[in-house]
Enzyme design. Structure first.
Site, PDB file in Angstrom:
ATOM      1  N   GLY A  30       0.835  -1.196   0.000  1.00 22.18           N
ATOM      2  CA  GLY A  30       0.000   0.000   0.000  1.00 22.18           C
ATOM      3  C   GLY A  30       0.868   1.243   0.000  1.00 22.18           C
ATOM      4  O   GLY A  30       2.086   1.175   0.200  1.00 22.18           O
ATOM      5  N   LEU A  31       0.252   2.378  -0.206  1.00 21.96           N
ATOM      6  CA  LEU A  31       0.971   3.639  -0.233  1.00 21.96           C
ATOM      7  C   LEU A  31       1.569   3.965   1.135  1.00 21.96           C
ATOM      8  O   LEU A  31       1.138   3.428   2.165  1.00 21.96           O
ATOM      9  CB  LEU A  31       0.030   4.771  -0.655  1.00 21.96           C
ATOM     10  CG  LEU A  31      -0.490   4.755  -2.098  1.00 21.96           C
ATOM     11  CD1 LEU A  31      -1.595   5.800  -2.260  1.00 21.96           C
ATOM     12  CD2 LEU A  31       0.632   5.011  -3.085  1.00 21.96           C
ATOM     13  N   SER A  32       2.542   4.867   1.150  1.00 17.75           N
ATOM     14  CA  SER A  32       3.053   5.388   2.408  1.00 17.75           C
ATOM     15  C   SER A  32       1.917   6.068   3.160  1.00 17.75           C
ATOM     16  O   SER A  32       1.162   6.859   2.585  1.00 17.75           O
ATOM     17  CB  SER A  32       4.175   6.395   2.131  1.00 17.75           C
ATOM     18  OG  SER A  32       4.666   6.953   3.331  1.00 17.75           O
ATOM     19  N   GLY A  35      -1.350   2.667   6.349  1.00 20.10           N
ATOM     20  CA  GLY A  35      -1.647   1.890   7.553  1.00 20.10           C
ATOM     21  C   GLY A  35      -1.041   0.506   7.552  1.00 20.10           C
ATOM     22  O   GLY A  35      -1.435  -0.349   8.346  1.00 20.10           O
ATOM     23  N   LYS A  36      -0.060   0.271   6.690  1.00 19.27           N
ATOM     24  CA  LYS A  36       0.562  -1.062   6.587  1.00 19.27           C
ATOM     25  C   LYS A  36       1.233  -1.478   7.892  1.00 19.27           C
ATOM     26  O   LYS A  36       1.026  -2.597   8.370  1.00 19.27           O
ATOM     27  CB  LYS A  36       1.598  -1.078   5.454  1.00 19.27           C
ATOM     28  CG  LYS A  36       1.059  -0.763   4.084  1.00 19.27           C
ATOM     29  CD  LYS A  36       2.126  -0.854   3.017  1.00 19.27           C
ATOM     30  CE  LYS A  36       3.306   0.078   3.269  1.00 19.27           C
ATOM     31  NZ  LYS A  36       2.910   1.511   3.296  1.00 19.27           N
ATOM     32  N   SER A 104       6.176  -1.827  -1.855  1.00 25.76           N
ATOM     33  CA  SER A 104       6.285  -2.751  -3.000  1.00 25.76           C
ATOM     34  C   SER A 104       5.366  -2.319  -4.139  1.00 25.76           C
ATOM     35  O   SER A 104       4.365  -2.973  -4.417  1.00 25.76           O
ATOM     36  CB  SER A 104       6.002  -4.195  -2.581  1.00 25.76           C
ATOM     37  OG  SER A 104       4.985  -4.322  -1.627  1.00 25.76           O
TER      38      SER A 104
END
Length: 202
Positions: A30-32, A35-36, A104
């Site tokens: 996911g994007l920066s 919430g990863k 990624s």
């Protein structure tokens, strides 16, 4: 004198019996600011509480160590993900559940990581969040720097992010609570029999 016994490598099934679960790779993309890391840490705690061998490979942490020699061009990003994928494979072979939290951005790189792990033990999780929400959160001030031209090749601004076409788990951190997101992931791990369901005593 009796010759020493020839030892064979410890197999996946032996590790599964010892640990009570098999190895797996949970790959959160996911994007920066999507919430990863929050999801990865919450899932790690949930699995650890159930007695699982689990470890988080966070993209930022890996960048400061194993991949400190890499920049942020697409070629270097691909090498970064290749290295993370190889480390994740080693954790999988050791019978651990490894949770990868890394932007990624390219589908081809994620597919290469997936190819290292036999089905059904690779689970791609798309932590989806609108760019505007990620920018509003901006916990590290990265989007502000990127908009100012201080961070070239920044994913979502000046470098592409290719959303997964068919992730095993899709969460929307702008709409869902962390508890709901973890619940979806745990349900998928149970459905694949990577971990036992709570109802069955796992």
């Amino acid at each position: 004198m009796t010759p020493p016994a020839v030892l064979t490598p410890i197999g996946a099934e032996e590790r599964r019996r010892r640990a009570g679960h098999g190895g797996a790779v949970v790959w959160i993309t996911g994007l920066s600011g999507a919430g990863k890391t929050t999801l990865a840490q919450a899932a790690e705690h949930a699995l650890f509480a159930r007695g699982c061998g689990v470890f988080v490979l966070d993209g930022d942490t890996v960048r400061h160590g194993l991949c400190a020699d890499l920049g942020f061009s697409l070629t270097e990003r691909s090498e970064n993900i290749r290295r993370i994928g190889e480390v994740a494979r080693l954790f999988y072979e050791a019978g651990q559940i490894v949770i990868v939290s890394a932007i990624s951005p390219l589908q081809a790189d994620r597919a290469r990581a997936r190819a290292l792990i036999p089905a059904p033990y690779f689970i791609e999780v798309h932590c989806r969040c609108p760019l505007a929400v990620c920018e509003a959160r901006d916990p590290k001030g990265l989007y502000r720097k990127a908009r100012a031209g201080l961070l070239p090749e920044f994913t979502g601004i000046s470098s592409p992010y290719e959303e997964p076409a068919a992730p095993e788990v899709l969460v929307d951190s702008a709409e869902s609570s962390v508890e709901q997101e973890v619940g979806r992931l745990m349900a998928e791990l149970e459905r694949r029999r990577i971990v036992a369901g709570l109802a069955s005593g796992g």
